[in-house]
Design a protein around this motif. Structure first.
Motif, short mmCIF file in Angstrom:
data_model
loop_
_atom_site.label_atom_id
_atom_site.label_comp_id
_atom_site.label_asym_id
_atom_site.label_seq_id
_atom_site.Cartn_x
_atom_site.Cartn_y
_atom_site.Cartn_z
N LEU A 55 -5.12 -11.69 7.43
CA LEU A 55 -4.92 -13.13 7.16
C LEU A 55 -4.47 -13.40 5.72
N GLY A 56 -4.32 -12.32 4.94
CA GLY A 56 -3.72 -12.46 3.62
C GLY A 56 -4.67 -12.81 2.49
N SER A 57 -5.98 -12.87 2.79
CA SER A 57 -6.92 -13.29 1.75
C SER A 57 -7.83 -12.18 1.25
N VAL A 58 -7.93 -11.08 1.98
CA VAL A 58 -8.65 -9.91 1.47
C VAL A 58 -7.56 -8.99 0.91
N SER A 59 -7.71 -8.60 -0.37
CA SER A 59 -6.65 -7.81 -1.00
C SER A 59 -6.73 -6.35 -0.57
N VAL B 297 -8.63 -0.53 -1.34
CA VAL B 297 -8.30 0.78 -1.94
C VAL B 297 -9.36 1.13 -2.98
N ALA B 298 -9.71 0.15 -3.81
CA ALA B 298 -10.72 0.40 -4.86
C ALA B 298 -12.08 0.72 -4.24
N ALA B 299 -12.32 0.17 -3.05
CA ALA B 299 -13.61 0.41 -2.38
C ALA B 299 -13.58 1.71 -1.59
N GLY B 300 -12.46 2.42 -1.61
CA GLY B 300 -12.36 3.69 -0.87
C GLY B 300 -12.18 3.47 0.62
N ARG B 301 -11.78 2.28 1.02
CA ARG B 301 -11.65 2.01 2.47
C ARG B 301 -10.20 2.01 2.94
N PRO C 7 4.85 11.14 -8.14
CA PRO C 7 4.03 10.25 -7.32
C PRO C 7 2.78 9.73 -8.01
N ALA C 8 2.10 10.58 -8.80
CA ALA C 8 0.86 10.13 -9.43
C ALA C 8 1.11 8.92 -10.33
N ASP C 9 2.25 8.92 -11.05
CA ASP C 9 2.57 7.81 -11.94
C ASP C 9 2.92 6.55 -11.16
N ARG C 10 3.45 6.78 -9.97
CA ARG C 10 3.90 5.64 -9.17
C ARG C 10 2.75 4.96 -8.43
N ALA C 11 1.63 5.69 -8.30
CA ALA C 11 0.57 5.23 -7.40
C ALA C 11 0.16 3.77 -7.65
N PRO C 12 -0.14 3.38 -8.91
CA PRO C 12 -0.58 1.98 -9.08
C PRO C 12 0.48 0.98 -8.68
N ALA C 13 1.75 1.26 -9.03
CA ALA C 13 2.82 0.31 -8.70
C ALA C 13 3.02 0.23 -7.20
N ASP C 14 2.93 1.37 -6.52
CA ASP C 14 3.12 1.36 -5.06
C ASP C 14 1.95 0.66 -4.36
N ALA C 15 0.74 0.86 -4.88
CA ALA C 15 -0.42 0.17 -4.28
C ALA C 15 -0.26 -1.33 -4.46
N LEU C 16 0.21 -1.71 -5.64
CA LEU C 16 0.43 -3.14 -5.92
C LEU C 16 1.50 -3.71 -4.98
N ALA D 298 2.40 -2.58 -2.02
CA ALA D 298 1.91 -2.63 -0.64
C ALA D 298 0.96 -3.82 -0.48
N ALA D 299 0.10 -4.01 -1.49
CA ALA D 299 -0.86 -5.13 -1.40
C ALA D 299 -0.14 -6.46 -1.43
#
Ligand SMILES: CC(C)(COP(=O)(O)OP(=O)(O)OC[C@H]1O[C@@H](n2cnc3c(N)ncnc32)[C@H](O)[C@@H]1OP(=O)(O)O)[C@@H](O)C(=O)NCCC(=O)NCCS
Length: 456
Positions: A401-405, A410-414, A429-438, A440-441
């Motif tokens: 529904l777009g309201s749980v990030s 990811v930070a919760a390990g879920r 890839p390791a350097d890209r991880a934060p930008a790609d997570a952002l 995707a979110a």
């Protein structure tokens, strides 16, 4: 008039596997016909017992029959019990339109009245009913199941997760000071019956604007307005409407006082319902409620967690906000659910979804275009050239529904975001991880907060 899908769902057969699993325990899983008055009454008595209520009287039973007459009712019966016609477990469901991001609605199966008698608990009866009924809904192509819960610990194992939270606010009224707009329209008292007439139209005009809301279930408006024969203390309810300068009624509210006998000027007011079609109606009705004389404290529940009201008072600390999990979602059909909503930003995400019961298991590519519409295709696991999100169906349902990030999960390990594979001079890839997570979110996030304004 029920839609063809609602009728198919209502009248569909019981799932064979669920029936077989319970038959192995000497129990019978069967539908309870809405027209079978004795059977329906016994079923309602079982629901009341399951929720710690007393025996229902005739008036309450009649109200239940009127209210739940459109639902698909399931009961589990134990022929060896002294009262074999009263079910030892109950389950109700119906097809309801769920509001999703983008002002759209999709069909969902709403679940309620889930009980198992204390004499029959923890032997898998809920599991059989739930899995069987979810299978039926999935076979009909209903993309999601939804429910509100008595305990947050029960339904995660079945793939449900809270996707819309609810806010409860307590306001120290003398301290709050109205600082919001003062619209030109007027607020007037109306009867509860008039509120009952007005509210459905007002709600239906706004329901699709807020992800997480559903069509109001039968009987709910009468429950809110105290216009049901079995209503308790309806005389305590007060109703008001907001009329804009042109003469159209754009909002209404229901509230009740609780007197403080030790200090009359510190009485309490509980807001039972506030429906506003326009920003003016919203401001005018909340202003009216926050400027009531003789009131020390105002409470209201099932609000958005970022209710504009919090920005309309002069002293933010006059309000205390408590947040609770509220609308639970369980995706049954990943492509149908994901293509049924809109997205705030274009992007591509590969999804690797696991599902304890199987319905949502699989790999997909979600492509969101410039217009916010998405296509979902199966993905064979080859390099998607996009971030890959690995998560369970409950986690996908939580972000739906777009309201749980997704970042929170990811930070919760879920959930896990696997970065885009490096090519040429691209960063490792390791350097890209934060930008790609952002990135995707950002695809899943929706700027308007999801909310469900009642229980069902
Ligand atoms: C909640 C309730 C329906 C569970 O029924 P049940 O037949 O005992 O449940 P099952 O035996 O099928 O249990 C299925 C799983 O859920 C778990 N579970 C059941 N009730 C649970 C609870 N209250 N809290 C946490 N886990 C629970 C079981 O441990 C079991 O886990 P597992 O299969 O992963 O090992 C029943 O206890 C009940 O009627 N409670 C009171 C009314 C209520 O709260 N209903 C829910 C309304 S939303």
């Amino acid at each position: 008039m029920p839609s063809p899908l609602a009728a198919q769902h209502h009248d569909g057969p019981i799932d064979d596997a669920a029936r077989g699993a319970l038959a192995d325990q000497g129990l019978e899983l069967r539908l309870v016909a809405n027209g079978d008055a004795d059977g329906f009454r016994a079923w309602l008595q079982a629901v009341a017992r399951g929720f710690l209520d007393g025996e229902r009287n005739d008036e309450q039973l009649q109200a239940g029959l009127d209210r739940l007459g459109q639902r698909r009712l399931v009961g589990v019966f134990d022929a060896a019990s002294p009262d074999p016609e009263r079910p030892v477990a109950t389950f109700a469901s119906w097809v309801a339109e769920l509001s999703v991001p983008g002002g759209l609605g999709i069909p969902s199966v709403a679940i309620s009245s889930v009980t198992v008698a204390p004499t029959h608990r923890r032997r898998g009866i809920l599991r059989s009913m739930m899995e069987g009924e979810l299978r039926r809904a999935a076979e009909l192509g209903i993309p999601v199941a939804i429910l509100t819960v008595s305990e947050s610990t029960i339904y995660g194992r079945f793939g449900f997760a809270p996707a819309a939270m609810s806010g409860r606010i307590r306001v120290d009224v003398p301290r709050a000071r109205w600082a919001g707009p003062r619209p030109d329209g007027r607020v007037d008292f109306i009867s509860r019956e008039r509120f009952r007439e007005l509210a459905p139209g007002l709600f239906d005009a706004v329901r699709l604007r807020t992800a997480g809301e559903i069509e109001m279930p039968d009987g709910h408006w009468d429950r809110f307005a105290g216009t049901r024969p079995d209503a308790e203390h309806p005389e305590r309810l007060r109703a008001v409407q907001y009329t804009e300068p042109g003469g159209a009624v754009r909002g209404a509210a229901l509230y009740a006082y609780r007197e403080n006998h030790d200090d009359f000027a510190r009485s309490k007011v509980g807001v039972h319902r506030l429906v506003a079609e326009t920003a003016d109606a919203y401001a005018a009705l909340w202003r009216f409620l926050l400027e009531l004389d003789l009131v020390g404290e105002l409470t209201a529940s099932e609000l958005a967690v970022d209710e504009p009201l919090l920005w309309m008072i002069g002293d933010r600390r006059a309000a205390t906000l408590t947040v609770q999990d509220h609308q639970y979602v369980r995706i049954l059909d990943v492509p149908a659910a994901l293509s049924g909503r809109r997205y705030a930003a274009p992007g591509v995400v590969a999804l690797d979804v696991s599902d304890p019961i199987g319905f949502g298991e699989g790999r997909w590519l979600l492509r969101v275009g410039e217009d916010g519409a998405a296509s979902v295709e199966t993905w064979d696991g080859s390099d998607p050239g996009a971030p890959t999100v690995r998560l369970g169906v409950a986690e996908l349902s939580a972000v739906y529904l777009g309201s749980v990030s997704l970042l929170t999960l990811v930070a919760a390990g879920r959930a896990e975001v696997v970065p885009v594979r490096a090519s040429g001079d691209a960063p490792a890839p390791a350097d890209r991880a934060p930008a790609d997570a952002l990135a995707a979110a950002a695809v899943f996030a929706w700027p308007e907060t999801a909310r469900l304004s009642f229980w069902y």
